[in-house]
Design a protein around this motif. Structure first.
Motif, PDB file in Angstrom:
ATOM      1  N   GLN A 204     -46.482 140.724 -77.275  1.00  0.00           N
ATOM      2  CA  GLN A 204     -46.316 139.438 -76.610  1.00  0.00           C
ATOM      3  C   GLN A 204     -47.547 139.188 -75.734  1.00  0.00           C
ATOM      4  O   GLN A 204     -47.964 140.070 -74.974  1.00  0.00           O
ATOM      5  N   TRP A 209     -46.321 143.528 -74.338  1.00  0.00           N
ATOM      6  CA  TRP A 209     -45.156 144.333 -74.698  1.00  0.00           C
ATOM      7  C   TRP A 209     -44.791 143.971 -76.130  1.00  0.00           C
ATOM      8  O   TRP A 209     -44.950 142.815 -76.535  1.00  0.00           O
ATOM      9  N   GLY A 212     -40.348 141.242 -79.913  1.00  0.00           N
ATOM     10  CA  GLY A 212     -38.963 141.590 -80.198  1.00  0.00           C
ATOM     11  C   GLY A 212     -38.323 142.520 -79.190  1.00  0.00           C
ATOM     12  O   GLY A 212     -37.105 142.702 -79.195  1.00  0.00           O
ATOM     13  N   TRP A 213     -39.144 143.117 -78.309  1.00  0.00           N
ATOM     14  CA  TRP A 213     -38.606 144.010 -77.277  1.00  0.00           C
ATOM     15  C   TRP A 213     -38.222 143.177 -76.050  1.00  0.00           C
ATOM     16  O   TRP A 213     -38.921 142.219 -75.698  1.00  0.00           O
ATOM     17  N   PRO A 214     -37.142 143.542 -75.383  1.00  0.00           N
ATOM     18  CA  PRO A 214     -36.806 142.834 -74.137  1.00  0.00           C
ATOM     19  C   PRO A 214     -37.890 143.086 -73.089  1.00  0.00           C
ATOM     20  O   PRO A 214     -38.410 144.202 -72.978  1.00  0.00           O
ATOM     21  N   ILE A 215     -38.258 142.050 -72.334  1.00  0.00           N
ATOM     22  CA  ILE A 215     -39.302 142.180 -71.329  1.00  0.00           C
ATOM     23  C   ILE A 215     -38.919 143.268 -70.320  1.00  0.00           C
ATOM     24  O   ILE A 215     -37.866 143.212 -69.687  1.00  0.00           O
ATOM     25  N   GLY A 217     -37.964 146.158 -70.922  1.00  0.00           N
ATOM     26  CA  GLY A 217     -36.928 147.054 -71.428  1.00  0.00           C
ATOM     27  C   GLY A 217     -37.270 147.601 -72.802  1.00  0.00           C
ATOM     28  O   GLY A 217     -38.389 147.435 -73.296  1.00  0.00           O
ATOM     29  N   PRO A 219     -35.772 148.471 -76.971  1.00  0.00           N
ATOM     30  CA  PRO A 219     -34.747 148.249 -77.989  1.00  0.00           C
ATOM     31  C   PRO A 219     -34.000 149.551 -78.255  1.00  0.00           C
ATOM     32  O   PRO A 219     -34.268 150.573 -77.608  1.00  0.00           O
ATOM     33  N   ASP A 232     -32.495 140.995 -85.959  1.00  0.00           N
ATOM     34  CA  ASP A 232     -32.314 141.952 -84.871  1.00  0.00           C
ATOM     35  C   ASP A 232     -33.082 143.248 -85.088  1.00  0.00           C
ATOM     36  O   ASP A 232     -33.041 144.152 -84.261  1.00  0.00           O
TER      37      ASP A 232
END
Length: 417
Positions: A204, A209, A212-215, A217, A219, A232
């Motif tokens: 991103q 990061w 597809g990964w949470p900011i 956080g 997966p 997903d």
């Protein structure tokens, strides 16, 4: 009769206003309604103005130059001083070209790319290869070089080498040294084939990061992402497919793609390619869809796979009957020069080659059949048929393809222990 920006604004206002000007040929009227249209679009019709602006930009980007001129755009592309940063600039040519020899040499400011001092900054690009430009399309091309030569891509792609004004290859021109290896009669006779598996990670843009990964956080653990299907699990497929098609359009020998073990990480394969052309075709497109492409060999620390550039390799002797014995001798020679190869196989590779996550420890050389935890993997089919190829799994994703491919050929064909 649109001759300038004011005329364009006036016509836009004429189209969208219920009170158009009586005559757009009157200079004062044009000027008044042009200014008024800009104010109206900015204050009251902002969504329309944005839409119109974007539509016009798209139309301009997609202009077909061949309808009005024989001139083409040649994007000259080369590798910058870090060895990983791609640089390019475009120039207009009078007409289509089909061979690098038809292209003019060009120069650039090497002091701004880390490839020359300010007091002697001129670096010369020698065109080496041409590809159709998948972005501008038409007769436009991408031209690739090696510093002294440069590479590029647009309308037609041209690969180049980079040299000093005196004709000496600059230090980052690794293609020049590779060309010497691949032009050696013994190497030419063996017709070396390469297939390179280039892994990379989509990040991103603003937070660096993985896509597809949470900011901030993570997966779920690795396992379901390799060659996966589903929103997903498979992140960035639209970008990957766009790159895939662009490579095919450009004439690059791209042979496939797949999602990798770490989510947000992908791989494309180039080959089989003969000799130095493997290096010419692996250079990557790195500006796509507002994301960042990382070739870091271990972009995320911890229990996540790194990113490599596995190099599949064979010679004429290996592909013929009895070739398995030739393969084993070549692997023995690679083992004897393990440290030299590791030193040239990419920066930060020690973070990836840990003996875990489908790698061998960086200080250990071992090979095996179907063993993805080895330095060199031999396929089951090669063992069964007694001929074929092997895979060098040590190169990092940020490796220089000219260095890796020529070094493998030099060690297995030319080097005498």
């Amino acid at each position: 009769h649109v001759t300038n920006f004011l005329d364009l604004c006036t016509l836009l206002f004429y189209k969208y206003s219920s009170h158009p000007p009586i005559s757009i040929h009157n200079q004062n009227t044009r000027r008044f309604y042009s200014i008024l249209s800009v104010i109206c679009f900015s204050c009251y019709y902002r969504p329309i103005s944005v839409f119109v602006a974007m539509s016009l930009l798209t139309d301009l980007v997609n202009l077909n130059l061949s309808e009005t001129t024989d001139k083409i755009i040649a994007e000259y592309i080369w590798v910058g001083g870090s060895g990983m940063d791609m640089r390019s600039k475009a120039r207009t040519l009078p007409g289509p070209v089909s061979d690098p020899s038809e292209l003019p040499k060009w120069n650039y400011d090497g002091s701004s790319t880390g490839q020359a001092p300010g007091e002697d900054s001129e670096v010369i690009l020698y065109p080496q290869a041409i590809f159709k430009d998948p972005f501008r399309r038409g007769n436009n091309i991408l031209v690739s070089f090696d510093p002294s030569s440069c590479c590029s891509h647009i309308f037609q792609h041209v690969m180049c080498d980079a040299y000093t004004p005196a004709g000496e290859p600059i230090p980052t021109n690794k293609r020049h040294a590779a060309a010497k290896v691949f032009s050696h009669p013994d190497v030419v006779a063996e017709v070396p084939w390469y297939g390179i598996e280039q892994e990379y990670t989509l990040l991103q843009k603003d937070v660096k990061w993985p896509v597809g990964w949470p900011i901030g956080g993570f997966p779920g653990p690795q396992g379901p992402y390799y060659c996966s299907v589903g929103a997903d699990k498979s992140f960035g497929r639209d970008i990957v497919d766009a790159h895939y098609k662009a490579c095919l359009y450009a004439g690059i020998t791209i042979s496939g793609i797949n999602g990798e073990v770490m989510p947000g990480q992908w791989e494309f394969q180039v080959g089989p390619a003969v000799g130095i052309s493997a290096g010419d075709e692996i250079w990557r497109i790195t500006e796509v869809a507002g994301v960042v492409v990382s070739f870091d060999p271990k972009p995320i620390p911890g229990d996540w796979n790194g990113a490599g550039a596995h190099c599949n390799y064979s010679t004429k002797s290996m592909r013929e009957d009895g070739g398995y014995e030739i393969i084993k001798k070549a692997i023995d020679k690679l083992g004897m020069r393990h440290k030299e190869h590791i030193a040239a196989y990419g920066e930060g590779n020690e973070r990836r080659l840990t003996g875990h996550h489908e790698t061998a420890d960086i200080n250990t050389f071992l090979w095996g059949v179907a063993n993805r935890g080895a330095s060199i993997r031999v396929g089951r089919d090669t063992e069964k048929e007694g001929k074929g190829y092997f895979e060098d799994r040590r190169p990092a994703s940020n490796m220089d393809p000219y260095i890796v491919t020529s070094m493998i050929a030099e060690t297995t064909i030319l080097w005498k222990p």
